[in-house]
Structure formats: C-alpha cells, structure tokens
Design a protein around this motif. Sequence first.
Motif, mmCIF file in Angstrom:
data_model
loop_
_atom_site.group_PDB
_atom_site.id
_atom_site.type_symbol
_atom_site.label_atom_id
_atom_site.label_comp_id
_atom_site.label_asym_id
_atom_site.label_seq_id
_atom_site.Cartn_x
_atom_site.Cartn_y
_atom_site.Cartn_z
ATOM 1 N N ALA A 114 0.828 -1.207 0.000
ATOM 2 C CA ALA A 114 0.000 0.000 0.000
ATOM 3 C C ALA A 114 0.865 1.260 0.000
ATOM 4 O O ALA A 114 0.571 2.246 -0.695
ATOM 5 N N SER A 115 1.944 1.232 0.777
ATOM 6 C CA SER A 115 2.844 2.384 0.816
ATOM 7 C C SER A 115 3.512 2.591 -0.545
ATOM 8 O O SER A 115 3.668 3.734 -1.009
ATOM 9 N N ALA A 116 3.905 1.491 -1.192
ATOM 10 C CA ALA A 116 4.525 1.589 -2.514
ATOM 11 C C ALA A 116 3.524 2.139 -3.534
ATOM 12 O O ALA A 116 3.891 2.891 -4.442
ATOM 13 N N ALA A 117 2.242 1.751 -3.376
ATOM 14 C CA ALA A 117 1.216 2.246 -4.291
ATOM 15 C C ALA A 117 1.034 3.762 -4.139
ATOM 16 O O ALA A 117 0.903 4.496 -5.124
ATOM 17 N N LYS A 118 1.034 4.252 -2.901
ATOM 18 C CA LYS A 118 0.895 5.687 -2.667
ATOM 19 C C LYS A 118 2.075 6.445 -3.275
ATOM 20 O O LYS A 118 1.912 7.504 -3.888
ATOM 21 N N GLU A 119 3.263 5.881 -3.097
ATOM 22 C CA GLU A 119 4.451 6.516 -3.665
ATOM 23 C C GLU A 119 4.399 6.512 -5.188
ATOM 24 O O GLU A 119 4.778 7.500 -5.849
ATOM 25 N N ALA A 120 3.915 5.407 -5.767
ATOM 26 C CA ALA A 120 3.822 5.305 -7.222
ATOM 27 C C ALA A 120 2.848 6.344 -7.779
ATOM 28 O O ALA A 120 3.078 6.931 -8.846
ATOM 29 N N LEU A 121 1.721 6.592 -7.078
ATOM 30 C CA LEU A 121 0.772 7.603 -7.525
ATOM 31 C C LEU A 121 1.406 8.988 -7.495
ATOM 32 O O LEU A 121 1.172 9.816 -8.384
ATOM 33 N N GLY A 122 2.208 9.259 -6.465
ATOM 34 C CA GLY A 122 2.890 10.551 -6.391
ATOM 35 C C GLY A 122 3.842 10.759 -7.552
ATOM 36 O O GLY A 122 3.901 11.839 -8.149
ATOM 37 N N VAL A 123 4.603 9.700 -7.884
ATOM 38 C CA VAL A 123 5.527 9.778 -9.018
ATOM 39 C C VAL A 123 4.756 9.956 -10.322
ATOM 40 O O VAL A 123 5.161 10.725 -11.211
ATOM 41 N N LEU A 124 3.625 9.256 -10.417
ATOM 42 C CA LEU A 124 2.807 9.347 -11.624
ATOM 43 C C LEU A 124 2.307 10.769 -11.847
ATOM 44 O O LEU A 124 2.351 11.300 -12.971
ATOM 45 N N ILE A 125 1.839 11.404 -10.789
ATOM 46 C CA ILE A 125 1.338 12.774 -10.912
ATOM 47 C C ILE A 125 2.471 13.724 -11.288
ATOM 48 O O ILE A 125 2.304 14.618 -12.123
ATOM 49 N N SER A 126 3.645 13.538 -10.682
ATOM 50 C CA SER A 126 4.794 14.379 -11.024
ATOM 51 C C SER A 126 5.161 14.232 -12.496
ATOM 52 O O SER A 126 5.513 15.214 -13.166
ATOM 53 N N GLU A 127 5.074 13.010 -13.000
ATOM 54 C CA GLU A 127 5.380 12.760 -14.408
ATOM 55 C C GLU A 127 4.348 13.426 -15.307
ATOM 56 O O GLU A 127 4.693 13.981 -16.361
ATOM 57 N N ARG A 128 3.081 13.376 -14.893
ATOM 58 C CA ARG A 128 2.046 14.058 -15.681
ATOM 59 C C ARG A 128 2.320 15.565 -15.751
ATOM 60 O O ARG A 128 2.220 16.175 -16.818
ATOM 61 N N ILE A 129 2.652 16.149 -14.609
ATOM 62 C CA ILE A 129 2.915 17.592 -14.558
ATOM 63 C C ILE A 129 4.119 17.945 -15.428
ATOM 64 O O ILE A 129 4.118 18.952 -16.140
#
Length: 264
Positions: A114-129
Amino acid sequence: MSDYKAILEEEFEVLESIFPEELEKLSDTSVQIRIEPDEPSSSHPLSLNLIVSYPPTYPDTIPEFSLEEREDDDEDEEGEGSGELKEGEEETILEQLRAVAEESLGMAMTFTIASAAKEALGVLISERIRKEKEEDDRRAAAYEEAEAKRTRGTPLTPEAFNKWRKGFMAELKAKREKEEEERVRTMLPKEREEWKRRRDRLSGRQLFETSQTLAASDEGLYEDGAEEVDMRQYTREEREAERRLEEEEEEKRRRGLVFAADGE
C-alpha cells in the motif's frame, strides 16, 4: 490452513489500525484500501482502490492485487474528484507493486504494498505535470516562432500580389453588392422599380459590343455622305435628357392641340 487464517487475521487487525478509514474488508481473504498520494495535487487529483486477494500460501506467495477507479466520483470536501488512470499507467504501477511484493516474501507485506502504491501515484502525478509543462513549453515556442515569422513578413512576389489583389477585389465587390442591397431595401416600391429598370438597361458601350447590327454597320459610318455619329449621345445621361426633352415637347404639342380645340 489454520496458520494462514491466523496470519491474515493478525495482519487485518494491524491494517485496520493503520487505515481506519481507508480499509474495507471484502471477504475473509481480500481487502480494499483507498490509495492517495502523500502530497495530493489540486490540478491532478488521483485516488484509487487497491484490491488485495491473499492465496492460501500467503505470505510465501505474493497476493493478487489490482487497481480500480473509485466508484463514487463525487468531489471530496476540498472540491477535488478522484481522477482516473490513463492508458498504460495502471500496468506500470502494478509492475512496481509486484517487484516490492517479491522482496517481501515470507512476511506480512500488505502495508508495504500500500505504501509503494501511494508513492507510485505521487511519481505518476509528477510525471504528468512534467509532460504537461513540456507540452506547454513546446506550444509557447511554436507560437513565438509563428509570431516572429508573421512580423517578419512574407517577400512580395508578382504571384503573391496577384493572389492578394484577386482576393481583395472579390472582397470589395461583395462589400459593394451588400451596400447596394441595403440601399435598395430602403427604397420605396416606385424607386425600386426605377432602379431595376435602370440597372437592366444596357449602356451605349454594352449595346455597341453586343449588338450585331451596330457591329456590322461600322463600315457604313464612313460611306460618302454618311453623317458622323457622336457616340456620347449613347451615354445614360444623354439618353435620359433626350427622353425628358421628347416628353416635354410631346406634352407641349398635346396641350397646344387641346387649346386649339377649345378655341374653335
């Protein structure tokens, strides 16, 4: 089997204390956890459900997990929706979660996943930006280049001038026709009929160019004894003046006859 159930019950208790609002137990062997980035983005909100299903050989075997968009798309208290994954993003995150799970074999791993999933979403949003910024920069550069090219102007060539002149004359003609239509629309019926009559009347030049009789009689104008014709009398103004004069003379003659008849 008893050890399997005991392991799951113990892990569920820990998860419920860590995720009191995010965790939902779907069955004795599966849970659902709401996953959000540690630092949510107001411009790119993203919140998903992590579904974890445990096999009988857990934790010596990694569980099955998937990501689902939240069913309730209602906005949260801050007015942000849950967002959604784009094509290819879900599989990228799942591959990262499988790699983390493989490293945690033999121990409780749900919290780690779950922690890795939260981190992955953060990276994903940064990549989108980052991609959006690159696209904005590209568009800005293209716009600046277009503006620079426009202000530099285009070299004038005969072909370019003729093309411009043709378009300009067509635009000017359409404008004049529209103005003429507006003017005619304001005329009285009688004035409009007179305008149509004058419009349809051929000018002396048009008569000369289109009449076969006039064209064939050119040579006769120069025969001996032929009277020279002043072409100016064929202008519209001359014809109108001549017509009015004939009407006045006809009216005078008519009145003279009437007066003569009265005197008898």
